[in-house]
Motif scaffolding. Structure first.
Motif, mmCIF file in Angstrom:
data_model
loop_
_atom_site.group_PDB
_atom_site.id
_atom_site.type_symbol
_atom_site.label_atom_id
_atom_site.label_comp_id
_atom_site.label_asym_id
_atom_site.label_seq_id
_atom_site.Cartn_x
_atom_site.Cartn_y
_atom_site.Cartn_z
ATOM 1 N N ASP A 174 0.805 -1.225 0.000
ATOM 2 C CA ASP A 174 0.000 0.000 0.000
ATOM 3 C C ASP A 174 0.837 1.274 0.000
ATOM 4 O O ASP A 174 0.414 2.311 0.504
ATOM 5 C CB ASP A 174 -0.951 0.004 1.204
ATOM 6 C CG ASP A 174 -0.216 -0.091 2.533
ATOM 7 O OD1 ASP A 174 0.998 -0.365 2.525
ATOM 8 O OD2 ASP A 174 -0.857 0.111 3.579
ATOM 9 N N ASN A 175 2.038 1.204 -0.561
ATOM 10 C CA ASN A 175 2.856 2.409 -0.616
ATOM 11 C C ASN A 175 2.220 3.444 -1.554
ATOM 12 O O ASN A 175 1.671 3.116 -2.606
ATOM 13 C CB ASN A 175 4.268 2.074 -1.105
ATOM 14 C CG ASN A 175 5.253 3.206 -0.851
ATOM 15 O OD1 ASN A 175 5.080 3.958 0.109
ATOM 16 N ND2 ASN A 175 6.268 3.315 -1.688
ATOM 17 N N SER A 176 2.317 4.687 -1.133
ATOM 18 C CA SER A 176 1.802 5.792 -1.942
ATOM 19 C C SER A 176 2.445 7.071 -1.451
ATOM 20 O O SER A 176 2.973 7.119 -0.327
ATOM 21 C CB SER A 176 0.279 5.902 -1.813
ATOM 22 O OG SER A 176 -0.079 6.347 -0.513
ATOM 23 N N GLU A 178 0.988 9.724 -0.396
ATOM 24 C CA GLU A 178 0.277 10.182 0.798
ATOM 25 C C GLU A 178 0.722 9.419 2.035
ATOM 26 O O GLU A 178 0.994 10.006 3.078
ATOM 27 C CB GLU A 178 -1.231 10.013 0.603
ATOM 28 C CG GLU A 178 -2.041 10.514 1.805
ATOM 29 C CD GLU A 178 -3.530 10.313 1.613
ATOM 30 O OE1 GLU A 178 -4.308 11.005 2.286
ATOM 31 O OE2 GLU A 178 -3.920 9.447 0.794
ATOM 32 N N LYS A 179 0.820 8.096 1.924
ATOM 33 C CA LYS A 179 1.222 7.286 3.073
ATOM 34 C C LYS A 179 2.653 7.612 3.493
ATOM 35 O O LYS A 179 2.960 7.724 4.687
ATOM 36 C CB LYS A 179 1.115 5.796 2.735
ATOM 37 C CG LYS A 179 1.379 4.873 3.929
ATOM 38 C CD LYS A 179 1.143 3.416 3.543
ATOM 39 C CE LYS A 179 1.370 2.496 4.739
ATOM 40 N NZ LYS A 179 0.352 2.657 5.798
ATOM 41 N N LYS A 220 4.405 2.461 -10.982
ATOM 42 C CA LYS A 220 3.119 2.676 -10.347
ATOM 43 C C LYS A 220 3.162 2.322 -8.854
ATOM 44 O O LYS A 220 3.838 1.370 -8.456
ATOM 45 C CB LYS A 220 2.029 1.835 -11.034
ATOM 46 C CG LYS A 220 1.777 2.210 -12.481
ATOM 47 C CD LYS A 220 1.173 3.609 -12.596
ATOM 48 C CE LYS A 220 0.828 3.951 -14.037
ATOM 49 N NZ LYS A 220 0.271 5.308 -14.159
ATOM 50 N N CYS A 221 2.417 3.078 -8.087
ATOM 51 C CA CYS A 221 2.352 2.839 -6.626
ATOM 52 C C CYS A 221 1.328 1.742 -6.320
ATOM 53 O O CYS A 221 0.210 1.784 -6.854
ATOM 54 C CB CYS A 221 1.938 4.103 -5.884
ATOM 55 S SG CYS A 221 3.044 5.495 -6.099
ATOM 56 N N GLY A 223 -0.330 1.348 -3.629
ATOM 57 C CA GLY A 223 -1.435 1.890 -2.856
ATOM 58 C C GLY A 223 -2.200 2.966 -3.576
ATOM 59 O O GLY A 223 -3.231 3.441 -3.066
ATOM 60 N N SER A 224 -1.746 3.397 -4.742
ATOM 61 C CA SER A 224 -2.431 4.431 -5.521
ATOM 62 C C SER A 224 -1.948 4.320 -6.962
ATOM 63 O O SER A 224 -0.935 4.925 -7.348
ATOM 64 C CB SER A 224 -2.127 5.824 -4.950
ATOM 65 O OG SER A 224 -2.719 6.838 -5.723
ATOM 66 N N THR A 225 -2.673 3.558 -7.771
ATOM 67 C CA THR A 225 -2.204 3.250 -9.127
ATOM 68 C C THR A 225 -2.223 4.453 -10.053
ATOM 69 O O THR A 225 -1.641 4.404 -11.155
ATOM 70 C CB THR A 225 -3.076 2.140 -9.728
ATOM 71 O OG1 THR A 225 -4.460 2.537 -9.669
ATOM 72 C CG2 THR A 225 -2.907 0.839 -8.950
ATOM 73 N N GLU A 227 -0.747 7.168 -9.313
ATOM 74 C CA GLU A 227 0.471 7.926 -9.001
ATOM 75 C C GLU A 227 1.679 7.024 -9.183
ATOM 76 O O GLU A 227 1.569 5.795 -9.218
ATOM 77 C CB GLU A 227 0.418 8.456 -7.558
ATOM 78 C CG GLU A 227 -0.726 9.435 -7.306
ATOM 79 C CD GLU A 227 -0.762 9.907 -5.868
ATOM 80 O OE1 GLU A 227 -0.335 11.044 -5.596
ATOM 81 O OE2 GLU A 227 -1.240 9.130 -5.016
ATOM 82 N N CYS A 229 5.646 5.852 -7.951
ATOM 83 C CA CYS A 229 6.501 5.717 -6.773
ATOM 84 C C CYS A 229 7.943 5.473 -7.212
ATOM 85 O O CYS A 229 8.553 4.430 -6.929
ATOM 86 C CB CYS A 229 6.013 4.577 -5.880
ATOM 87 S SG CYS A 229 4.541 4.989 -4.916
#
Length: 899
Positions: A174-176, A178-179, A220-221, A223-225, A227, A229
């Motif tokens: 779930d890396n993103s 925001e996290k 791609k992240c 935890g947030s596709t 965005e 990473c």
């Protein structure tokens, strides 16, 4: 009807007989069922008795024979509305969810009471649902940057020299951005970088390897596709908006240059534990001033300390005790709750106009005068003084267990699993000794915003909450610009000794505690004189009183007083008092003290002393120390003269005899041995036995301590020989190759331990190098009441075969050592295990006599009919001798102090 009238008397008799038989049958069946249930739930040695009309359960556990009222032991089952007696520990708690945390399940398996199990389950379920904590909290510090979340670009990274090197973590699924931003923000870092899909990096500077085009950060992240990473050694970097920590420095102030009439007033919160009443009085003397206030909380388990100190409220108008008392444990949430409750009480005292809230314990002592402290806080009256961690917040959070949920019940702090700290705030902390101004205290108690409310909820389930709550609230509130990174304390940290998990019995965590200051540490105190440091810790007069004397002389000079000089290096600390209501280990102590009393009176009747008195009852026991060395124990007790029906009070000084022998065989490396001793309550931090009176009973947890000088590594064998001369255990222990060190070994023997004289021998290459003996005395009482024959047998017969290790045959070693089973000795011990009353008391005195010697005795009050006995008030060793160091005097009208 005529027939019934003629024989009605016989009819009633038959009816009564039938009713009685039915009742007796029902009682027998119910008693049998109750006894069966009692033994099933509490062990084969449990049984129900009636004492003075009260139903009691007596059962055997690791602490000996226990007695509890039936209303505390038995409850009806939830699904059984009958009046049958069922132990409360069998009641099923009802989890509101399927608990999955291994930590929570472990806590549930170890908690003792149903209520605690239920509370643990409730907290664990709420944590699993994600409703226990606020997910995000507001931050009101005006130094917060407005660029939170700002994208700063794609930057290159190098493995050997990381761009953001302060902290990193892997978020697999779930890396993103925001996290990662929230993670770095919480830890107090200005920048966050997402790299190689799942990596999050934090730091306070970036760009050392250059900027890249954004296409280089294209992964791609998870935890947030939508965005990206970063990529391989490329990272997207964002500003967290954390801003800088703003600390103020507060300089020392010379009281001679300060206006005394405008000095602030301090509310000292003394949170006291233990039994060191003389040390507490000495602390009180040193910090007292008529213009300040002293609010005292004594732990609810410390009845003796509370009784001895409560007179302060009569002698000094600015001293009050909390009307409530809490039981606080190391690291527990109760510590913070106690401080907040004290703070609230102070706010409601309209007649106390205070400016600062400052907490101290019995282990603190000032290293500057109260005038110097008053002048300093007056100069910096708008500041708040807390000690914070260094730069690595991540290390602090991990070591403090702030990322774990804890819950306190059953006088234990249980770890229940991991947790996510709220985003939006930065975590701070470091020390639970704080000096807070009144404005901030008002804010703490106001619950004026979600920051306060959310943090109180967070720290309700936190290990060592007092070390972080005030700090975190300060850093995230409008008071963030008032912080001084200084708790005004010198703390004697020796991490190698102080971090040995000595609190594992009460906390599911390994924490660190400072070491006691000793005379060799006096230079540390001297080095703080130019600095704004006003207290030091920890001090324990029973360990070292000399360092306190040194500081006292530094601040106030030496008193030219002959009586003071006689007691200057003497210290007395109470270890037992007959008025104490909480006596977890009182039975072993009472058995010893009765034996000591008998030995003392035997001495008084010998050598023509003609002391015509009989023993009555022990009253208290004090440890006597001189020149920082324990010199024995002082037993204070009642005696009676039957002829004239009078009671007298005597105090006797007894010293332990040690039986430690070194053989002539001192070959290297076994010749390194310096000490070999068995005892209980060993403190690995200070490397001393806390059981100063060396009281060992059948339910004591014994340990072997062996100290070594420098030398080469080798393996030593320790053999344990019981009172019947049976070799029951042998252990091979590797002795380390290093300088001087002390090793502690717990043999984990089953209880009860067989009473009598035990031996431990150290062997090296089949040669006896050293031997020590220790005495285990039988129990004579259960909860202060003389044992019954059954209780005596259960406690004092030991387990002759319980120490034999399966698969180990010690016959060859025993034969080599010349040990044989002595059937007569075994028979004697079995027979002695059945005695009680006066015979048991006499037997205990006979066992104790070779191990203790009577040094002297004195009387307190009216002199008993004994020749050559001095009054205790005239005996410098006596606990009744005037101790001017801790004597509390009237207030000096010229300076407002008592020191």
């Amino acid at each position: 009807m005529r027939f019934f009238s003629r024989y009605k008397i016989f009819f009633y008799i038959v009816l009564v007989i039938i009713v009685v038989q039915i009742y007796v049958g029902f009682y027998f069946i119910n008693s049998t069922t109750t006894k069966k249930r009692t033994e099933e739930e509490n062990g084969p040695n449990s049984y129900v008795v009636v004492d003075d009309g009260n139903l009691q359960l007596r059962y055997q556990d690791g602490n000996g024979i226990q007695i509890k009222p039936a209303q505390e032991i038995y409850r009806g089952k939830d699904d059984d509305k009958s009046n049958s007696l069922v132990p409360s520990r069998t009641m099923n708690f009802k989890p509101k969810c399927e608990i999955t945390s291994k930590d929570a399940l472990s806590a549930l398996s170890r908690a003792r009471t149903t209520q605690c199990k239920q509370e643990i389950a409730d907290v664990a379920c709420e944590a699993q649902r994600g409703t226990l904590y606020w997910k995000k909290l507001p931050r009101f510090c005006k130094y917060k940057d407005e660029n939170e979340g700002q994208f700063l670009g794609c930057f290159k990274d190098v493995k050997s020299n990381r761009d953001l090197s302060a902290y990193n973590v892997v978020f697999e699924t779930d890396n993103s951005p925001e996290k990662c931003i929230y993670t770095c923000y919480r830890l107090g870092y200005q920048y966050a970088g997402v790299q190689y899909v799942k990596e999050c990096w934090c730091g306070d500077s970036f760009g050392r390897h250059g900027k890249l085009d954004e296409g280089s950060c294209n992964r791609k992240c998870p935890g947030s596709t939508d965005e990206t990473c970063g990529g391989f050694l490329t990272q997207n970097i964002y500003a967290t908006g954390v801003g800088f920590k703003h600390y103020h420095y507060a300089n020392i102030v010379n009281p001679a240059h300060s206006n005394v009439n405008k000095w602030i007033r301090i509310a000292f919160i003394l949170t006291l534990n233990g039994r060191a009443v003389r040390q507490v009085k000495r602390l009180f003397k040193a910090i007292y001033h008529v213009n300040h206030y002293y609010y005292i909380h004594v732990d609810s388990r410390q009845d003796y300390l509370y009784r001895e100190l409560y007179s302060l409220t009569k002698d000094y108008h600015n001293v009050r005790f909390t009307r409530w008392r809490m039981s606080t444990i190391w690291g527990g949430a109760s510590l913070l709750q106690m401080l907040l409750r004290c703070m609230n009480d102070l706010m409601n005292m309209n007649d106390w106009s205070w400016d600062f809230f400052l907490n101290l314990s019995e282990s603190d002592f000032p290293i500057k005068t109260i005038d110097e402290l008053s002048a300093f806080l007056t100069e910096h009256k708008d500041r708040n003084f807390v000690k914070c961690f260094g730069k690595k917040a991540s290390d602090f959070i991990r070591k403090q267990g702030l990322d774990k949920t804890f819950y306190e019940c059953d006088t234990h702090l249980w770890r229940l699993g991991t947790r996510d700290l709220p985003s939006g705030i930065r975590i701070d902390g470091g020390s639970d000794w704080v000096t807070l101004n009144r404005r901030f205290c008002e804010y703490v108690l106001s619950d004026a915003d979600n920051l306060i409310i959310g943090l109180k909820q967070l720290f309700k389930y936190t290990l060592l909450p007092a070390e972080s709550f005030f700090h975190t609230l300060l850093q995230n509130s409008k008071f963030c610009n008032t912080v001084v990174d200084n708790n005004l304390h010198l703390t004697n940290w020796r991490r190698k000794q102080g971090c040995k998990c000595q609190h594992k019995k009460v906390v599911d965590w390994c924490g660190c505690s400072p070491n006691d200051l000793k005379p060799g540490d006096f230079k540390k105190v001297l080095n703080t004189q130019p600095l704004p440091t006003y207290f030091a810790r920890k001090f324990e007069a029973i360990v070292s009183q000399e360092i306190i004397n040194q500081i006292d002389h530094l601040l106030y000079g030496r008193e030219d007083n002959a009586q003071m000089s006689r007691v200057l290096d003497s210290y007395w600390q109470n270890e037992w008092h007959h008025l104490d209501t909480r006596k977890s280990d009182s039975d072993a102590k009472l058995s010893y003290f009765r034996a000591f009393m008998d030995l003392s009176l035997d001495d008084l009747k010998s050598d023509g002393k003609r002391c015509d008195v009989l023993p009555n009852s022990p009253l208290e026991m004090n440890v006597y120390s001189k020149a920082d060395s324990v010199r024995g124990i002082l037993l204070f007790y009642d005696v009676r003269n039957v002829a004239i029906r009078k009671k007298y009070r005597i105090e006797t000084w007894l010293q332990e005899k040690t039986y430690y022998h070194l053989s002539d065989v001192q070959d290297e490396p076994a010749g390194r041995i310096k000490q070999l001793k068995v005892g209980t309550d060993f403190d690995p931090k200070e490397e001393i036995f806390r059981n100063f009176a060396s009281i060992i009973g059948p339910y004591s947890e014994i340990v072997l301590v062996h100290s070594w000088g420098a030398g080469e590594k080798f393996t030593a064998t320790f053999v344990w020989i019981d009172p019947t001369d049976r070799l029951i255990a042998a252990f091979d222990i590797a002795i380390k190759n290093k300088m001087q060190h002390t090793t502690v070994f717990n043999p984990n023997f089953q209880q009860p331990i067989l009473p009598g004289v035990w031996k431990v021998r150290l062997l090296y290459q089949w040669k006896v190098v050293a031997e020590t003996t220790f005495l285990v005395l039988p129990l004579a009482t259960v909860h202060g009441i003389d044992v019954t024959p059954r209780e005596a047998y259960i406690s004092n017969s030991g387990h002759l075969d319980a120490f034999m290790y399966t698969g180990r045959n010690f016959s060859k070693v025993a034969s080599f050592l010349g040990l044989e089973e002595h059937k007569n000795t075994i028979n004697d011990i079995t027979k002695n295990a059945r005695i009680y009353g006066g015979r048991l008391r006499k037997y205990i005195a006979q066992l104790a006599q070779p191990y203790w010697s009577v040094k002297s005795s004195c009387y307190h009050g009216e002199k008993p009919p004994c020749s050559d006995m001095t009054a205790c008030e005239l005996s410098p060793w006596s606990s009744r001798y005037p101790d001017l160091k801790s004597e509390l005097k009237p207030i000096d009208p010229l300076n407002g102090r008592i020191r």
